[in-house]
Design a protein around this motif. Structure first.
Motif, PDB file in Angstrom:
ATOM      1  N   LEU A  53     -51.469  15.445 -25.618  1.00 33.32           N
ATOM      2  CA  LEU A  53     -52.091  14.239 -26.139  1.00 33.32           C
ATOM      3  C   LEU A  53     -53.382  13.904 -25.394  1.00 33.32           C
ATOM      4  CD1 LEU A  53     -51.223  12.385 -28.377  1.00 33.32           C
ATOM      5  CD2 LEU A  53     -50.231  10.867 -26.687  1.00 33.32           C
TER       6      LEU A  53
ATOM      7  N   SER B 148     -40.285  11.568 -24.511  1.00 32.08           N
ATOM      8  CA  SER B 148     -40.233  11.682 -25.958  1.00 32.08           C
ATOM      9  C   SER B 148     -38.956  12.371 -26.416  1.00 32.08           C
ATOM     10  CB  SER B 148     -41.469  12.459 -26.420  1.00 32.08           C
ATOM     11  OG  SER B 148     -41.543  12.438 -27.801  1.00 32.08           O
ATOM     12  N   PRO B 150     -35.302  11.260 -28.743  1.00 27.20           N
ATOM     13  CA  PRO B 150     -34.552  10.190 -29.395  1.00 27.20           C
ATOM     14  C   PRO B 150     -33.364   9.753 -28.549  1.00 27.20           C
ATOM     15  CG  PRO B 150     -34.946  12.003 -30.923  1.00 27.20           C
ATOM     16  CD  PRO B 150     -35.386  12.471 -29.579  1.00 27.20           C
ATOM     17  N   THR B 165     -42.954   5.307 -25.299  1.00 29.82           N
ATOM     18  CA  THR B 165     -42.991   6.735 -25.016  1.00 29.82           C
ATOM     19  C   THR B 165     -44.312   7.080 -24.349  1.00 29.82           C
ATOM     20  OG1 THR B 165     -42.104   6.813 -27.238  1.00 29.82           O
ATOM     21  CG2 THR B 165     -42.276   8.888 -26.062  1.00 29.82           C
TER      22      THR B 165
ATOM     23  N   VAL C   8     -50.850   2.100 -32.046  1.00 30.78           N
ATOM     24  CA  VAL C   8     -49.930   2.195 -30.917  1.00 30.78           C
ATOM     25  C   VAL C   8     -50.072   0.966 -30.028  1.00 30.78           C
ATOM     26  CG1 VAL C   8     -49.429   3.444 -28.786  1.00 30.78           C
ATOM     27  CG2 VAL C   8     -49.825   4.693 -30.896  1.00 30.78           C
ATOM     28  N   ARG C  12     -47.485  -2.200 -29.659  1.00 31.35           N
ATOM     29  CA  ARG C  12     -46.887  -2.463 -28.371  1.00 31.35           C
ATOM     30  C   ARG C  12     -46.969  -3.947 -28.030  1.00 31.35           C
ATOM     31  NH1 ARG C  12     -49.933   0.420 -24.231  1.00 31.35           N
ATOM     32  NH2 ARG C  12     -49.143   2.217 -25.356  1.00 31.35           N
ATOM     33  N   ASP C  18     -42.413   0.446 -30.331  1.00 25.47           N
ATOM     34  CA  ASP C  18     -42.899   1.719 -29.820  1.00 25.47           C
ATOM     35  C   ASP C  18     -43.095   2.647 -31.015  1.00 25.47           C
ATOM     36  OD1 ASP C  18     -43.423   3.918 -28.341  1.00 25.47           O
ATOM     37  OD2 ASP C  18     -41.406   4.147 -27.525  1.00 25.47           O
ATOM     38  N   PHE C  20     -42.839   5.622 -32.167  1.00 26.14           N
ATOM     39  CA  PHE C  20     -42.127   6.690 -31.479  1.00 26.14           C
ATOM     40  C   PHE C  20     -42.617   8.091 -31.848  1.00 26.14           C
ATOM     41  CE2 PHE C  20     -38.461   9.562 -31.113  1.00 26.14           C
ATOM     42  CZ  PHE C  20     -38.328   9.500 -29.744  1.00 26.14           C
ATOM     43  N   ALA C  21     -42.826   8.884 -30.819  1.00 27.82           N
ATOM     44  CA  ALA C  21     -43.133  10.307 -30.981  1.00 27.82           C
ATOM     45  C   ALA C  21     -44.327  10.557 -31.891  1.00 27.82           C
ATOM     46  CB  ALA C  21     -41.913  11.083 -31.495  1.00 27.82           C
ATOM     47  N   TYR C  22     -45.268   9.605 -31.913  1.00 28.92           N
ATOM     48  CA  TYR C  22     -46.430   9.809 -32.769  1.00 28.92           C
ATOM     49  C   TYR C  22     -47.245  11.022 -32.330  1.00 28.92           C
ATOM     50  CZ  TYR C  22     -49.231   7.744 -29.040  1.00 28.92           C
ATOM     51  OH  TYR C  22     -49.847   7.507 -27.842  1.00 28.92           O
ATOM     52  N   GLU C  23     -47.110  11.387 -31.023  1.00 29.78           N
ATOM     53  CA  GLU C  23     -47.915  12.519 -30.557  1.00 29.78           C
ATOM     54  C   GLU C  23     -47.551  13.800 -31.298  1.00 29.78           C
ATOM     55  OE1 GLU C  23     -45.622  11.030 -28.784  1.00 29.78           O
ATOM     56  OE2 GLU C  23     -44.447  12.437 -27.564  1.00 29.78           O
ATOM     57  N   GLU C  24     -46.323  13.861 -31.803  1.00 28.85           N
ATOM     58  CA  GLU C  24     -45.910  15.105 -32.442  1.00 28.85           C
ATOM     59  C   GLU C  24     -46.676  15.370 -33.730  1.00 28.85           C
ATOM     60  OE1 GLU C  24     -41.670  15.401 -32.711  1.00 28.85           O
ATOM     61  OE2 GLU C  24     -41.447  15.518 -30.536  1.00 28.85           O
ATOM     62  N   ALA C 104     -38.513  15.559 -31.284  1.00 28.85           N
ATOM     63  CA  ALA C 104     -38.114  14.296 -31.897  1.00 28.85           C
ATOM     64  C   ALA C 104     -38.181  14.326 -33.418  1.00 28.85           C
ATOM     65  CB  ALA C 104     -38.980  13.164 -31.359  1.00 28.85           C
TER      66      ALA C 104
END
Ligand code: NA
Ligand code: NA
Lengths: 429, 308, 153
Positions: A53, B148, B150, B165, C8, C12, C18, C20-24, C104
């Motif tokens: 990231l 990261s 669940p 996260t 994000v 927050r 959150d 969640f796991a947006y980076e993925e 995730a």
């Protein structure tokens, strides 16, 4: 042997004018064919290294820079700086160095610093008749300040590898960074002496009035660094998020406040920044694959042999350690460099009695310098890209900056421990 | 001589790296024609990347966390509160246990040979402000960093924290700059080494285990090594892995004391309360993982560990 | 992408939630952007170069020879890289149904990795295109104007 041939292939391909990613591709093919490797693993290893990231801050800052430029947002900022330093010869270029230092406090990366400051400052410098190659070289040489002024991505890695305090490592590189800024300005002043036709602002008798006027014009744009710096240091967001906010803030500013943006050049800016991003990131991709393979080929072992084969005099060994780090810097990007150099050279430095925190600073300066030292000089090539200068015209002034600003900073940092240890000891004991 | 490449993800002066150096010495001195090259500190890449490279045979032996990106069942190793004590840890990581056999079998399907599971301590919560009512799962009014996953997210929320996260690399800055009030994800030692300046409190929740494994590439195993070498490698790694649980018991205690000495207040949770928290977390989080790991398997592993 | 990071931060603080796991998924988009951008770079001939030799050479003919030799090598290199990327894709495909997935959101790795293969394929194609047009027009004035990047003269 393998290292020498790899270096030779890189040099030849680059001199021929092959794009940097494919020159590295050539080196990769050489290593892949001669070594004991499964070539199917090369591309995935690039994906793994790029799949972080933090690297997204780079395209976002490229985008913010592009929008600031097209949206005429940067201009009032630089006009304001010019009111203060524009009457001194070379003032605008000093502003560029200082801006890199300040921006370094925003981002943890030299690349982001260069893309933002480079793309904003360069048009102004050219308009004022500054020589293009020299200006591009100066901005490029100042970009690693982004690594030396905290936050810094490589110091986080170093602290992790050597189990040192991150905060102390952050503080260790501040003074070397300031020394570097001063030296860059001095060298630049000397180099500018023979250029007679650089424009400076005419003398004024209403300085306060001008400051007030330009400040008012620049206020909305000035809020941008305030939001980024305040956001990061105030603990509201990470640097990557700040880069995203910068883009979002810049768009309405460009459309409605400074009115430099319209639908047409906005979409142009987007396409252009996407291409720049792609070109830069594909280069990083190839560099990272090759860097990792060089680790595989046991460069660490070779380095250790090299260092101890020469002498057991501590001063000489320190020279050798620096020499090896410069070699690593010439070959690799800073992230791979710190991953390789810290476990490899840290024990040797410790044996000589060097403080681990001082070594953090030495490493930071070395790898910062390595980033602009050819042949593997991602920042140099990136600098050419964002400033529109030719690498060939940047090369000579860059080498001068390396010799007379970077190397002295390195020597000072290596042989005078107080330079790096003063701040950490003062603030953290 | 046969040269084998061992890659690790630990910093050079961490215990795990010292053990790798020791393993290198033992293998080389045994006079079976082995030469060992150790690449510590993720020099060759992250644990995820090393997994693929071992399958491919580019790296011969790996010491890293076993990621589940190629097989969801491997997420078993990151189930919260699979066990809460060092004795149970020892039981789980011992060859022949349901847990060990499952991991061994799943790795084998991918082309990897499990040589040993190494526990490196329990994971707790660190914070820059004092968490209220740590003995229950009531809301803490705190936002902490979670990695990261669940399972980690759900478990941490059940424990009463709001979560954000954040990548490990950004975590220090995030706590330092008050983006979050703390984080979950580090053993006492890692907390001491990396985060001590940014925090004031540490709660040893023992929610997760820092657990890594030794595994070998089956490709190299079958092609590169002779029987004598294989036997030696198996023996040496199993012996060194077996020492980890006792080490982590002492090491966790040692660094909790070091944290106290540094000025970080350690807030212990009473055993009975911890068991209640663990029960609640299992109730909320485990069902989320059933689909990927398999309900029966989870129950089987848990049953074996909770027996006395 | 910038919007996501804004979201994000907004989530927050305003919703105390959150993303969640947006980076993925954001990294998947990023990879496609990187490699399509790289392909456009090849099309525009705007990849980062350090062309010392080109600035030394004086005649159009010498430049023409150098550029086309370089392009030929570049095409060969690019094709090999492309083949290696193909091997990676093949590896991903063969693993079906047990694809490598993110932890995730369970996004298959082949989604971002395909961008590498396709990007390199286009880079090879555009390199070939430049080579073809260079060979066809010869060392003419027109060729110099078109093929020698403006910042290398
Ligand atoms: Na910085
Ligand atoms: Na370099």
């Amino acid at each position: 042997m393998l290292i020498l041939i790899t270096l030779a292939i890189l040099c030849i391909a680059l001199v021929m004018g092959m794009p940097v990613p494919f020159a590295f591709g050539a080196a990769l093919i050489y290593i892949g064919v001669t070594g004991d490797h499964d070539v199917a693993g090369f591309m995935p290893s690039g994906h793994w290294r790029m799949n972080v990231l933090v690297l997204l801050a780079i395209p976002l800052f490229i985008m913010a820079g592009g929008i600031m430029e097209k949206g005429k947002i940067a201009k009032p900022l630089i006009d304001l700086a010019e009111v203060f330093v524009g009457r001194i010869k070379g003032g605008l270029s000093y502003a560029g160095v200082c801006a890199s230092g300040i921006f370094g406090a925003i981002s943890g990366s030299a690349t982001a610093t260069l893309t933002c400051i480079g793309s904003i400052m360069m048009p102004q410098l050219e308009k004022a008749n500054y020589p293009r190659g020299l200006s591009a070289a100066l901005l490029t040489s100042a970009a690693p300040l982004g690594l030396l002024i905290p936050p810094s991505s490589i110091q986080i890695i170093y602290a992790w590898v050597t189990r040192q305090s991150v905060l102390k490592c952050f503080l260790a590189t501040i003074v070397p960074g300031l020394i570097l800024m001063v030296l860059l300005c001095i060298v630049n002043a000397v180099l500018l002496r023979k250029h007679k036709n650089i424009k400076t602002l005419p003398p004024t008798n209403n300085f306060a009035g001008e400051v007030a006027k330009q400040s008012r014009l620049a206020l909305p744009a000035l809020l941008m660094p305030v939001i980024i710096l305040g956001g990061i240091y105030g603990g509201i967001m990470t640097p990557t998020e700040a880069a995203g906010i910068a883009v979002i803030y810049a768009i309405p500013l460009g459309f409605f406040v400074y009115k430099g943006l319209n639908v047409k050049n906005f979409s142009e800016a987007l396409i252009q920044t996407a291409t720049t991003t792609g070109v830069v990131m594909v280069m990083f991709f190839m560099v990272m694959i090759v860097s990792r393979l060089l680790v595989f080929e046991d460069i660490p072992g070779l380095a250790e042999e090299l260092i101890f084969s020469v002498s057991d005099n501590p001063i000489v060994i320190l020279v050798m350690i620096n020499f090896v780090m410069i070699l690593i810097g010439m070959l690799m990007d800073d992230v791979s460099g710190v991953l390789l150099a810290s476990p490899l050279l840290f024990p040797i430095a410790q044996k000589l009695g060097m403080d681990p925190i001082q070594f953090a600073a030495v490493l930071g300066v070395n790898l910062g310098m390595g980033n602009i030292t050819p042949p593997t000089a991602p920042l140099l090539y990136l600098g050419a890209r964002v400033t529109g200068a030719k690498v060939s015209e940047m090369l000579k002034p860059t080498l001068i900056f390396i010799t007379f600003a970077w190397l002295p900073t390195l020597v000072i940092t290596t042989y005078i421990p107080e330079v790096s240890l003063f701040l950490p000891e003062l603030l953290l004991g | 001589d046969t040269t084998i490449r061992i890659a690790g993800t630990h910093a050079p002066d961490q215990y795990a790296s010292q053990v790798l150096d020791k393993i290198k010495d033992r293998l080389e001195q045994a006079d079976v024609g082995l030469k060992v090259k150790v690449f510590p500190a993720s020099q060759l890449g992250s644990g995820e990347q090393l997994l693929g490279d071992a399958i491919r045979g580019s790296i011969d032996i790996v010491h890293a966390y076993v990621y589940s990106h190629k097989d969801p069942v491997l997420e078993l190793s990151s189930l919260p509160y699979l066990f809460t004590s060092y004795d149970q840890m020892a039981k789980a990581y011992k060859p022949g246990s349901v847990y060990f056999d499952t991991m061994e079998h799943r790795l084998d399907r991918m082309g990897l040979k499990l040589l040993g599971i190494t526990g490196e301590g329990f994971i707790g919560v660190m914070a820059s402000k004092k968490p209220e009512n740590i003995n229950t799962t009531e809301k803490k009014g705190m936002n902490i960093r979670v990695w990261s996953s669940p399972a980690a997210q759900s478990a941490t929320q059940t424990m009463g924290y709001n979560t954000t996260t954040i990548d490990w690399g950004d975590a220090f800055a995030a706590i330092q700059q008050r983006v979050v009030d703390g984080m979950i994800g580090a053993t006492p030692e890692a907390t001491y080494a990396t985060f001590k300046e940014a925090i004031k409190y540490y709660v040893p929740y023992n929610a997760f285990v820092e657990s890594t494994s030794y595994y070998a590439s089956e490709k190299s195993w079958n092609k590169k090594l002779n029987q004598e070498q294989r036997d030696l490698i198996k023996k040496v790694f199993a012996e060194e892995a077996a020492k980890f649980v006792d080490w982590s018991r002492q090491n966790d205690a040692k660094y909790l004391a070091e944290l106290e000495k540094f000025g970080v207040e350690v807030l212990p949770v009473a055993e009975g309360d911890l068991n209640n928290i663990a029960e609640e977390v299992r109730d909320t989080t485990w069902p989320l993982m059933e689909e990927r790991i398999g309900k029966d398997l989870m129950a089987k592993v848990r049953a074996e560990l909770s027996q006395n | 992408m910038a919007l996501t990071f804004c979201l994000v931060v907004v989530m927050r603080y305003i919703f105390e939630a959150d993303l969640f796991a947006y980076e993925e998924w954001i990294l998947v988009i990023a990879f496609w952007m990187y490699f399509i951008g790289g392909a456009v770079g090849s099309y525009e001939n705007s990849h980062i170069k350090a062309d010392f030799l080109l600035t030394v050479l004086k005649t159009a003919r010498a430049k023409w020879v150098l550029v086309n030799v370089t392009l030929t090598l570049e095409f060969i290199i690019c094709s090999i890289l492309c083949y290696w990327a193909f091997l990676m894709i093949q590896e991903e495909l063969v693993a079906y149904p047990e694809w490598q997935r993110t932890s995730a959101l369970q996004i298959p790795f082949i989604v971002p990795r395909l961008s590498i293969f396709i990007g390199l394929m286009f880079m090879a194609f555009y390199t070939l295109l430049h080579l073809y047009s260079g060979l066809r027009s010869g060392p003419s004035e027109e060729w110099v104007n078109e093929e020698i990047p403006p910042n290398s003269n």
